[in-house]
Design an enzyme around this catalytic site. Structure first.
Site, PDB file in Angstrom:
ATOM      1  N   HIS A 128       1.154  -1.171   0.001  1.00  0.00           N
ATOM      2  CA  HIS A 128       0.366   0.201  -0.183  1.00  0.00           C
ATOM      3  C   HIS A 128       1.133   1.199  -0.120  1.00  0.00           C
ATOM      4  CE1 HIS A 128       1.072   0.394   4.408  1.00  0.00           C
ATOM      5  NE2 HIS A 128       0.855  -0.517   4.336  1.00  0.00           N
ATOM      6  N   CYS A 136       3.770  -4.692   6.485  1.00  0.00           N
ATOM      7  CA  CYS A 136       3.413  -4.468   5.062  1.00  0.00           C
ATOM      8  C   CYS A 136       4.232  -3.779   4.346  1.00  0.00           C
ATOM      9  CB  CYS A 136       1.996  -3.133   5.237  1.00  0.00           C
ATOM     10  SG  CYS A 136       0.409  -3.918   5.676  1.00  0.00           S
TER      11      CYS A 136
END
Length: 284
Positions: free
Chosen positions: A244, A260
């Protein structure tokens, strides 16, 4: 002498010999069956993991301590099938989107810090990016981040505060005649005169504090939704992990995330339309 033994205790001796023979046969059968089960297990594991076990063995035999992208791509099952796939090298802090041997897009990334956080009774966490084969399970634009409990523990550690969990319908006294409670999916502050005000959505670094404690809002409330933290696009990988954007572009190229894979917003916006749900993601 041997004749006497067999003549006086022949039945017993023959039973013993038969027992030894049967035991030997059973042992051989057991070893054979065990070998077959191990073989089947290994085959099933290789199929299930899309041959990642083989890749890892090749990687270890070649001494790939530096996360060699070249060898990885040469062995990728996705490449062999000529389907698009993503590769992330944590050592290089870089992402490649490829089809076959052709690089369709590449960009720098940030990955997990590897740090540990201990929150007493709240739990213990290690912030690592998962290695191996993952899959893009979903895509979303302008994603909201719903922080796990570790976020509040981390903020409390930074500010020298305690932690208190707010359950739906519960009221936490503010010490001045008012309370912090929930109402219609929001966390509100209710004053002694009966009036109340919404404490709004979550803002990183500006969590709700009551009596020296950071309040952990209930899931489903607006206070547990942070906008902008994950940037403008997200490729979901499951188990809370994703690729992301970020509101901290200065961290790209470092090992600083909570697991992440972060990209600059402009990079994830270019990658996002290229990647379909179901795309394999190889992280090493």
């Amino acid at each position: 002498m041997a004749v006497r033994i067999f003549s006086y205790g022949g039945k017993t001796v023959w039973m013993l010999i038969a027992g030894f023979v049967i035991a030997a046969i059973l042992s051989v059968m057991l070893l054979t069956r065990t070998a077959e089960l191990r073989y089947q297990r290994d085959v099933n594991r290789m199929v299930y993991n899309d041959n990642l076990g083989v890749l890892n063995e090749v990687k270890s035999k070649l001494g790939m301590t530096g996360d060699s992208l070249k060898t990885l791509l040469n062995e990728s099952p996705a490449e062999a099938a000529n389907q698009p796939y993503i590769v992330v090298s944590m050592a290089d802090h870089r992402l490649w989107y490829k089809q076959g041997k052709e690089v369709l897009y590449e960009a720098p990334v940030a990955t997990g810090s590897g740090k540990e956080l201990v929150g007493g009774s709240s739990g213990q966490w290690r912030f690592e990016t998962p290695r191996g084969r993952l899959t893009v399970k979903a895509k979303d634009e302008n994603p909201a981040w719903v922080p796990p409990d570790w976020h509040y523990v981390e903020q409390a550690h930074k500010k020298g505060l305690g932690i208190i969990h707010l359950n739906p319908g519960q009221a936490i006294s503010t010490g001045d005649g008012g309370v912090v409670t929930t109402s219609n999916g929001e966390v509100v502050r209710r004053y002694g005169n009966g009036s109340s005000v919404s404490l709004g959505g979550g803002v990183e670094g500006k969590e709700i504090v009551v009596n020296g404690n950071i309040v952990v809002p209930p899931y489903g409330t607006t206070a547990r939704r942070y906008m902008g933290v994950l940037g403008t696009r997200r490729l979901e990988l499951g188990d809370g992990y994703g690729i992301h954007g970020t509101d901290h572009p200065e961290t790209i190229g470092q090992s600083v995330s909570h697991g992440c894979v972060r990209m600059r917003n402009e990079d994830i916006e270019r990658l996002y339309p290229m990647v379909a749900v179901g795309t394999p993601v190889y992280i090493y």
